[in-house]
Design a protein around this motif. Structure first.
Motif, PDB file in Angstrom:
ATOM      1  N   PHE A   1       0.827  -1.209   0.000  1.00 40.26           N
ATOM      2  CA  PHE A   1       0.000   0.000   0.000  1.00 40.26           C
ATOM      3  C   PHE A   1       0.860   1.256   0.000  1.00 40.26           C
ATOM      4  CE2 PHE A   1      -2.511  -3.496   1.500  1.00 40.26           C
ATOM      5  CZ  PHE A   1      -3.700  -3.337   0.794  1.00 40.26           C
ATOM      6  N   THR A   2       1.709   1.352  -1.044  1.00 36.68           N
ATOM      7  CA  THR A   2       2.571   2.521  -1.204  1.00 36.68           C
ATOM      8  C   THR A   2       2.198   3.182  -2.543  1.00 36.68           C
ATOM      9  OG1 THR A   2       4.213   1.088  -2.257  1.00 36.68           O
ATOM     10  CG2 THR A   2       4.479   1.499   0.110  1.00 36.68           C
ATOM     11  N   PRO A   3       2.621   4.439  -2.745  1.00 38.06           N
ATOM     12  CA  PRO A   3       2.202   5.169  -3.956  1.00 38.06           C
ATOM     13  C   PRO A   3       2.617   4.494  -5.269  1.00 38.06           C
ATOM     14  CG  PRO A   3       3.099   6.679  -2.343  1.00 38.06           C
ATOM     15  CD  PRO A   3       3.361   5.305  -1.813  1.00 38.06           C
ATOM     16  N   ASP A   4       3.648   3.652  -5.246  1.00 33.68           N
ATOM     17  CA  ASP A   4       4.033   2.986  -6.503  1.00 33.68           C
ATOM     18  C   ASP A   4       3.294   1.662  -6.677  1.00 33.68           C
ATOM     19  OD1 ASP A   4       5.352   1.868  -4.338  1.00 33.68           O
ATOM     20  OD2 ASP A   4       7.093   1.252  -5.526  1.00 33.68           O
ATOM     21  N   LYS A   5       2.389   1.347  -5.727  1.00 39.06           N
ATOM     22  CA  LYS A   5       1.644   0.084  -5.850  1.00 39.06           C
ATOM     23  C   LYS A   5       0.140   0.363  -5.757  1.00 39.06           C
ATOM     24  CE  LYS A   5       5.470  -2.854  -4.328  1.00 39.06           C
ATOM     25  NZ  LYS A   5       6.403  -2.165  -3.435  1.00 39.06           N
ATOM     26  N   LEU A   6      -0.527  -0.055  -4.665  1.00 39.05           N
ATOM     27  CA  LEU A   6      -1.987   0.067  -4.633  1.00 39.05           C
ATOM     28  C   LEU A   6      -2.517   1.392  -4.092  1.00 39.05           C
ATOM     29  CD1 LEU A   6      -1.656  -3.276  -4.445  1.00 39.05           C
ATOM     30  CD2 LEU A   6      -4.094  -3.065  -4.040  1.00 39.05           C
ATOM     31  N   GLU A   7      -1.640   2.163  -3.449  1.00 44.37           N
ATOM     32  CA  GLU A   7      -2.142   3.404  -2.840  1.00 44.37           C
ATOM     33  C   GLU A   7      -2.305   4.487  -3.899  1.00 44.37           C
ATOM     34  OE1 GLU A   7      -1.926   7.418  -1.203  1.00 44.37           O
ATOM     35  OE2 GLU A   7      -0.366   6.510  -2.433  1.00 44.37           O
ATOM     36  N   ALA A   8      -3.426   5.227  -3.823  1.00 45.89           N
ATOM     37  CA  ALA A   8      -3.610   6.383  -4.694  1.00 45.89           C
ATOM     38  C   ALA A   8      -4.395   7.430  -3.927  1.00 45.89           C
ATOM     39  CB  ALA A   8      -4.355   5.979  -5.971  1.00 45.89           C
ATOM     40  N   TYR A   9      -3.792   8.590  -3.727  1.00 41.94           N
ATOM     41  CA  TYR A   9      -4.472   9.704  -3.036  1.00 41.94           C
ATOM     42  C   TYR A   9      -5.044   9.282  -1.682  1.00 41.94           C
ATOM     43  CZ  TYR A   9      -3.815  11.619  -7.641  1.00 41.94           C
ATOM     44  OH  TYR A   9      -3.233  12.037  -8.795  1.00 41.94           O
ATOM     45  N   GLY A  10      -4.256   8.483  -0.948  1.00 43.69           N
ATOM     46  CA  GLY A  10      -4.653   8.134   0.420  1.00 43.69           C
ATOM     47  C   GLY A  10      -5.557   6.916   0.528  1.00 43.69           C
ATOM     48  N   ASP A  11      -6.063   6.438  -0.613  1.00 46.11           N
ATOM     49  CA  ASP A  11      -6.931   5.254  -0.595  1.00 46.11           C
ATOM     50  C   ASP A  11      -6.268   4.086  -1.305  1.00 46.11           C
ATOM     51  OD1 ASP A  11      -9.216   6.265   0.780  1.00 46.11           O
ATOM     52  OD2 ASP A  11      -9.779   7.387  -1.018  1.00 46.11           O
ATOM     53  N   ALA A  12      -6.916   2.927  -1.213  1.00 42.35           N
ATOM     54  CA  ALA A  12      -6.453   1.765  -1.973  1.00 42.35           C
ATOM     55  C   ALA A  12      -7.249   1.686  -3.273  1.00 42.35           C
ATOM     56  CB  ALA A  12      -6.655   0.501  -1.151  1.00 42.35           C
TER      57      ALA A  12
END
Length: 480
Positions: free
Chosen positions: A189-200
């Motif tokens: 759950f990091t920005p280069d994987k599943l995280e986007a704008y604080g959500d999954a």
């Protein structure tokens, strides 16, 4: 023999809410059976018609861990039109009157489905070379495959394709809940994987982890690299540009065939349309209470009535358009203001405008077969199928140049006598109106030219055959 498994949330003829189901249900039939073994896996919804559920054969069942829960996974199968379909059964997740409900339920439902689809493979005696995932509902398949399944030799080397049918729908929910549902490690759950704008974001996970990404037209593949169309994922689409390709959808040429269509009054083909097509028009005029006049230009609209489809443009100039020598037939449901807009103009211009605020397969075929032109001014359109049906029926499309509309409708050029329809570039109501009026001018004043446009339109091939060829190239490139 290459083995491919389609995993999706819907497929014709079993369950359908949109164009996704047409692709998943129709495309597998068109591959070369000697070289490709293509099978499809979908959820076994309780809302699938009983006649289909009665034909499903039980294969096996097992229990699977989804984070801290242990869940039942049943597998059933059914062969339809030479393609094997698998159904994942779990009544807790797949009950209810329709396939999708509240997003917070769907988030867990499709996490379950994605993991179950992979977990089912060893007991199916079918190890795919490629798993072809469709839309956000299956976005976790490439993620799970890279995660808990990699230690098992059975799963090593399986490639994945992620197809985006509409980037607007991404499967977004809060990270804490998604961690809890999926049991995936925090490192995912990091920005280069599943995280986007604080959500999954499920779709983002699929795009990041898939071996190849496709979308449903060349132009849309380019457009989604830009902020206007990119739905906040344009940066990721640019980063994956070398693995991204557009492959335009097809339509089922057996189902949409003016020569054999059982819904229409008079069958016709590319040779005799000049005499026969018009009989559908007068029959529809009578049926809908429009003024019966075979010479009057009739413009059709079959669509969800939403902003995406350009109805704010139509609403803006509808009164002006109704002053012209045209009739307008609209079919579809959607946002209340557009439903009421069509009802209002049908009341105000009786005999000129027909508002059919419902959806009917039979009526849609009649509109494609009867109208002279078909209006589709979408704000964005990943592929679009209605313009392909119009071309097939010799009904001239008037479209905005975006996504699949730009790729499939060649704008008319009167100096070179080329083109299969009319198009405009900017998302602007009067530019659209100007294009419609140009089409009216050709229809009324240059009838021979108009008929030549129809000749070229009906000669086009947007059957699934040509799409299947491009997917075959992709599979060969991936599986080597």
């Amino acid at each position: 023999m290459k083995k491919i498994l389609f995993v999706a949330s819907e497929a014709v003829p079993f369950i359908k809410t949109g164009g996704l189901a047409d692709v998943v249900g129709s495309l597998p039939k068109y591959f070369d059976k000697e070289e490709y073994d293509i099978r499809v896996m979908v959820p076994k919804y309780l809302c699938i018609k009983q006649e289909w559920r009665d034909q499903m054969k039980y294969v096996t069942h097992f229990y699977m861990n989804l984070a801290w829960r242990s869940q039942y996974v049943g597998i059933l199968e059914l062969e339809y039109d030479g393609v094997k379909f698998y159904f994942i059964d779990n009544e807790y997740y797949f009950a209810g009157p329709k396939p999708y409900g509240n997003i917070y339920e769907d988030i867990e439902k499709f996490a379950f489905f994605s993991k179950a689809a992979i977990s089912a493979l060893p007991s199916l005696d079918f190890r795919p070379d490629i798993i072809h995932c469709h839309d956000w509902q299956t976005g976790l398949v490439p993620v799970f495959l890279k995660d808990s399944f990699q230690n098992n030799p059975f799963f090593q080397g399986i490639k994945t394709v992620m197809t985006i049918h509409n980037l607007k729908f991404q499967g977004i929910w809060d990270m804490k809940t998604v961690k809890d549902i999926t049991g995936l490690d925090a490192s995912y759950f990091t920005p280069d994987k599943l995280e986007a704008y604080g959500d999954a974001n499920y779709l983002k996970g699929g795009i990041v982890y898939a071996d190849a990404v496709t979308t449903v037209s060349d132009t849309y593949a380019e457009e989604i690299k830009m902020p206007y169309y990119g739905e906040h994922l344009d940066g990721l689409m640019r980063a994956r540009a070398n693995s991204l390709r557009g492959i335009v959808n097809g339509i089922d040429y057996k189902e949409y065939d003016p020569e054999t269509d059982k819904y229409i009054v008079r069958n016709y083909n590319a040779v005799n349309f000049r005499k026969e097509k018009i009989k559908n028009k007068t029959a529809l005029q009578q049926e809908l209470g429009l003024n019966v006049d075979p010479k009057k230009m009739m413009i059709g609209i079959v669509s969800r009535l939403t902003d995406q489809k350009g109805f704010d443009l139509i609403a803006y100039v509808m009164d002006e358009l109704c002053q012209d020598e045209v009739q307008i037939v609209a079919l579809g449901t959607g946002e209340e203001r557009y439903e009421n807009m069509f009802r209002h103009f049908a009341w105000k211009y009786q005999g000129k405008v027909s508002a059919n605020i419902f959806y009917s397969e039979a009526m849609s075929h009649k509109v494609y077969a009867s109208c002279d032109a078909f209006l589709m001014p979408s704000q964005f359109e990943p592929c679009g199928l209605s313009q392909l049906m119009s071309l097939r029926y010799g009904t001239v499309p008037i479209v905005r140049e975006t996504g699949g509309l730009k790729d499939t409708v060649e704008p008319y050029n009167e100096y070179e006598s080329k083109g299969t329809g009319f198009s405009f570039t900017n998302y602007n109501a009067h530019e659209m109106l100007h294009t419609i009026r140009y089409a009216e001018h050709i229809y009324y004043d240059k009838k021979r030219e108009w008929n030549k446009i129809i000749d070229r339109a009906m000669a086009k091939d947007f059957s699934w055959n040509s799409s299947a060829k491009r997917y075959e190239e992709l599979y060969n490139w991936l599986a080597g």
